[in-house]
Design an enzyme around this catalytic site. Structure first.
Site, PDB file in Angstrom:
ATOM      1  N   GLY A  13       0.928  -1.240  -0.027  1.00  0.00           N
ATOM      2  CA  GLY A  13       0.016  -0.003   0.083  1.00  0.00           C
ATOM      3  C   GLY A  13       0.853   1.288  -0.012  1.00  0.00           C
ATOM      4  O   GLY A  13       1.972   1.218  -0.028  1.00  0.00           O
ATOM      5  N   PHE A  14       0.213   2.349   0.200  1.00  0.00           N
ATOM      6  CA  PHE A  14       0.964   3.713   0.106  1.00  0.00           C
ATOM      7  C   PHE A  14       1.953   3.987   1.137  1.00  0.00           C
ATOM      8  O   PHE A  14       3.011   4.008   0.993  1.00  0.00           O
ATOM      9  CB  PHE A  14      -0.266   4.742   0.266  1.00  0.00           C
ATOM     10  N   THR A  38      -6.440  -2.807  -1.955  1.00  0.00           N
ATOM     11  CA  THR A  38      -6.272  -1.730  -2.401  1.00  0.00           C
ATOM     12  C   THR A  38      -4.712  -1.399  -2.904  1.00  0.00           C
ATOM     13  O   THR A  38      -4.462  -0.243  -3.566  1.00  0.00           O
ATOM     14  CB  THR A  38      -6.418  -0.546  -1.241  1.00  0.00           C
ATOM     15  N   ALA A 118      -0.917   0.081  13.058  1.00  0.00           N
ATOM     16  CA  ALA A 118      -1.160   1.457  12.273  1.00  0.00           C
ATOM     17  C   ALA A 118      -2.716   1.652  12.497  1.00  0.00           C
ATOM     18  O   ALA A 118      -3.675   1.178  12.289  1.00  0.00           O
ATOM     19  CB  ALA A 118      -0.924   1.322  11.007  1.00  0.00           C
ATOM     20  N   TYR A 149     -14.232   0.944   9.766  1.00  0.00           N
ATOM     21  CA  TYR A 149     -13.036   1.604   9.819  1.00  0.00           C
ATOM     22  C   TYR A 149     -12.885   2.012  11.233  1.00  0.00           C
ATOM     23  O   TYR A 149     -11.823   1.373  11.981  1.00  0.00           O
ATOM     24  CB  TYR A 149     -12.730   2.594   8.868  1.00  0.00           C
ATOM     25  N   TYR A 163      -3.333  -7.759  24.780  1.00  0.00           N
ATOM     26  CA  TYR A 163      -2.227  -8.759  24.639  1.00  0.00           C
ATOM     27  C   TYR A 163      -1.004  -8.374  25.461  1.00  0.00           C
ATOM     28  O   TYR A 163      -0.270  -8.990  25.852  1.00  0.00           O
ATOM     29  CB  TYR A 163      -1.955  -9.173  23.147  1.00  0.00           C
ATOM     30  N   ARG A 190      -8.846   9.857  -1.667  1.00  0.00           N
ATOM     31  CA  ARG A 190      -8.403  10.794  -0.399  1.00  0.00           C
ATOM     32  C   ARG A 190      -8.238  12.127  -0.933  1.00  0.00           C
ATOM     33  O   ARG A 190      -8.062  12.366  -2.258  1.00  0.00           O
ATOM     34  CB  ARG A 190      -7.167  10.159  -0.023  1.00  0.00           C
TER      35      ARG A 190
HETATM   36  N1  LIG Z   1      -2.301   7.045   4.990  1.00  0.00           N
HETATM   37  C1  LIG Z   1      -2.987   7.714   5.949  1.00  0.00           C
HETATM   38  O1  LIG Z   1      -3.303   8.807   5.643  1.00  0.00           O
HETATM   39  C2  LIG Z   1      -3.558   6.813   7.072  1.00  0.00           C
HETATM   40  C3  LIG Z   1      -3.967   7.680   8.387  1.00  0.00           C
HETATM   41  C4  LIG Z   1      -4.404   6.858   9.186  1.00  0.00           C
HETATM   42  C5  LIG Z   1      -4.130   5.697   9.384  1.00  0.00           C
HETATM   43  N2  LIG Z   1      -3.827   4.598   8.450  1.00  0.00           N
HETATM   44  C6  LIG Z   1      -3.713   3.402   8.531  1.00  0.00           C
HETATM   45  O2  LIG Z   1      -2.220   3.122   7.984  1.00  0.00           O
HETATM   46  C7  LIG Z   1      -2.469   1.815   7.230  1.00  0.00           C
HETATM   47  C8  LIG Z   1      -1.699   2.041   5.836  1.00  0.00           C
HETATM   48  O3  LIG Z   1      -2.482   2.918   4.992  1.00  0.00           O
HETATM   49  P1  LIG Z   1      -2.319   3.357   3.534  1.00  0.00           P
HETATM   50  O4  LIG Z   1      -2.292   4.637   3.390  1.00  0.00           O
HETATM   51  O5  LIG Z   1      -0.826   2.868   3.036  1.00  0.00           O
HETATM   52  O6  LIG Z   1      -3.289   2.469   2.802  1.00  0.00           O
HETATM   53  P2  LIG Z   1      -3.355   1.628   1.553  1.00  0.00           P
HETATM   54  O7  LIG Z   1      -5.026   1.374   1.303  1.00  0.00           O
HETATM   55  O8  LIG Z   1      -2.683   2.301   0.486  1.00  0.00           O
HETATM   56  O9  LIG Z   1      -2.629   0.317   1.880  1.00  0.00           O
HETATM   57  C9  LIG Z   1      -3.319  -0.542   2.558  1.00  0.00           C
HETATM   58  C10 LIG Z   1      -2.758  -1.986   2.279  1.00  0.00           C
HETATM   59  O10 LIG Z   1      -3.303  -3.176   2.950  1.00  0.00           O
HETATM   60  C11 LIG Z   1      -3.702  -3.970   2.153  1.00  0.00           C
HETATM   61  N3  LIG Z   1      -4.843  -4.876   2.527  1.00  0.00           N
HETATM   62  C12 LIG Z   1      -6.029  -4.467   2.911  1.00  0.00           C
HETATM   63  N4  LIG Z   1      -6.715  -5.453   3.721  1.00  0.00           N
HETATM   64  C13 LIG Z   1      -6.084  -6.405   3.968  1.00  0.00           C
HETATM   65  C14 LIG Z   1      -6.208  -7.789   4.245  1.00  0.00           C
HETATM   66  N5  LIG Z   1      -7.180  -8.388   4.883  1.00  0.00           N
HETATM   67  N6  LIG Z   1      -4.947  -8.531   4.089  1.00  0.00           N
HETATM   68  C15 LIG Z   1      -3.747  -8.089   3.607  1.00  0.00           C
HETATM   69  N7  LIG Z   1      -3.786  -7.002   3.248  1.00  0.00           N
HETATM   70  C16 LIG Z   1      -4.499  -6.124   3.104  1.00  0.00           C
HETATM   71  C17 LIG Z   1      -4.092  -3.508   0.691  1.00  0.00           C
HETATM   72  O11 LIG Z   1      -3.954  -4.060  -0.464  1.00  0.00           O
HETATM   73  C18 LIG Z   1      -2.977  -2.158   0.830  1.00  0.00           C
HETATM   74  O12 LIG Z   1      -1.867  -2.768   0.054  1.00  0.00           O
HETATM   75  C19 LIG Z   1      -3.821   1.344   7.365  1.00  0.00           C
HETATM   76  O13 LIG Z   1      -3.826   0.557   8.469  1.00  0.00           O
HETATM   77  C20 LIG Z   1      -4.508   2.535   7.584  1.00  0.00           C
HETATM   78  O14 LIG Z   1      -5.604   2.316   8.227  1.00  0.00           O
HETATM   79  C21 LIG Z   1      -3.253   5.507   7.252  1.00  0.00           C
END
Ligand SMILES: NC(=O)c1ccc[n+]([C@@H]2O[C@H](COP(=O)([O-])OP(=O)(O)OC[C@H]3O[C@@H](n4cnc5c(N)ncnc54)[C@H](O)[C@@H]3O)[C@@H](O)[C@H]2O)c1
Length: 317
Positions: A13-14, A38, A118, A149, A163, A190
């Site tokens: 992911g990002f 995603t 996260a 979420y 835990y 976003r």
């Molecule tokens: N980027 C932000 O602004 C932000 C803000 C708050 C929290 N977060 C948290 O940080 C984390 C990463 O965010 P991001 O921006 O990279 O999001 P993203 O959507 O780009 O990446 C999430 C990744 O998780 C993978 N994924 C989703 N469900 C899955 C599952 N059941 N099993 C395996 N992989 C799975 C997706 O394929 C993706 O590669 C997330 O947990 C998000 O909630 C991000």
């Protein structure tokens, strides 16, 4: 001796792509578990040549492969972060944060790994307290469209602390506020990616409500630096990681128009249900325990992100 293993769920992911690169640079082997719901394997294609990098297509709600047993660190990032994405599959979103986090903690219990969860500013919901300190308990609608979420992440925090307190697992909880930067996907939904893509295509920028709602925007380099520092710090409770500068959505739209040189107009749409009106972190805990505060200014970060999208949109033609 083998380099220590870091498991990164959601590593395609990002945030995950940036984190994996930093971990490899820091001497870790990295194993990514990602179901690509995603994320995109292309986002870590540049790392595939690295001998310490491995990528597995895996849904973290399912039993984890045996190779995670060697993990010294687990960064549990798997979960869609964009509201459009997580609201498409609310059941799977809820299970990813709850069942998936439980599986991460069970692996850690066996392997002795430290887990970084996260989490998100969404645990504060539509906050009634400003700025949000970690002691604020939040104002979340448990059955609204964002609940899969918000509540999923709240339960994930609960599981981490349970835990830790009952079974001695080492946990770290990062409450991330909006992060942006190169690596965001054009159709992700976003606010930063929406505005930049719309501006570059000359389409109207979609502003929900009057655009007076505020957000904080933290560049991905700062976010990942905070995650790495938190993993190595000795603080078990949640820590806010975000930029304490507060901007209205309208201000963000105007900056994007100025920095892209776009003549797009603004198009107002009704505010979605439960949209938070104000969002801004109190980062005093991160400053004190991690020596962390964001370094990248919004204009510098937006320029960097605009360049990324210019390349993406050109190569997609
Ligand atoms: N980027 C932000 O602004 C932000 C803000 C708050 C929290 N977060 C948290 O940080 C984390 C990463 O965010 P991001 O921006 O990279 O999001 P993203 O959507 O780009 O990446 C999430 C990744 O998780 C993978 N994924 C989703 N469900 C899955 C599952 N059941 N099993 C395996 N992989 C799975 C997706 O394929 C993706 O590669 C997330 O947990 C998000 O909630 C991000």
């Amino acid at each position: 001796m083998n380099a220590p293993l870091a498991v990164v769920t959601g590593g395609a992911g990002f945030l995950g792509g940036h984190l994996c690169r930093r971990l490899l640079e820091g001497g870790f082997r990295v194993l990514v578990l990602d179901d690509f719901s995603t994320g995109d394997p292309a986002s870590v294609a540049a790392l595939a040549e690295h001998p310490g990098f491995a990528l597995r297509r895996h849904d973290i709600t399912q039993p984890w492969p045996a190779e995670v047993g060697e993990a010294a660190r687990i960064f549990n990032l798997a979960c869609p972060a964009s509201p459009a994405a997580y609201q498409r599959s609310p059941v799977q979103t809820t299970l990813t944060s709850t069942l998936g986090t439980w599986r991460a903690l069970e692996v850690a219990l066996q392997s002795g790994a430290r887990v970084l969860q996260a989490s998100t500013s969404e645990v504060y919901g539509d906050p009634e307290v400003h700025p949000q300190h970690e002691s604020y308990r939040g104002h979340v609608n448990p059955i609204g469209p964002r609940a899969c979420y918000d509540e999923g992440k709240r339960v994930a925090e609960t599981l981490c602390m349970a835990y830790h307190l009952e079974r001695g697992v080492e946990v770290r909880i990062a409450r991330l506020f909006n992060s942006y930067g190169p690596g965001l996907r054009p159709g992700d939904g976003r606010v930063v990616s929406n505005f930049i893509v719309q501006a570059l295509r000359g389409e109207p920028l979609t502003v929900y409500g009057e655009g007076r709602q505020t957000r904080s925007f933290c560049h991905v380099d700062d976010t990942v630096d905070g995650l790495l520092r938190l993993m190595d710090a000795s603080i078990e409770g949640p820590v806010n990681l975000g930029n304490p500068q507060e901007y209205s959505v309208l201000d963000l739209a105007e900056r994007v128009l100025r920095l892209t040189g776009s003549r797009s107009r603004l198009e107002h749409r009704p505010l979605p249900a439960d949209d938070p009106k104000r969002r801004c972190p109190d980062i005093s805990l991160a400053e004190r325990h991690l020596g962390w505060c964001p370094r990248v200014t919004l204009d510098a970060g937006l320029r960097d992100t605009i360049e990324h999208f210019r390349r993406e949109l050109t190569s997609a033609r």
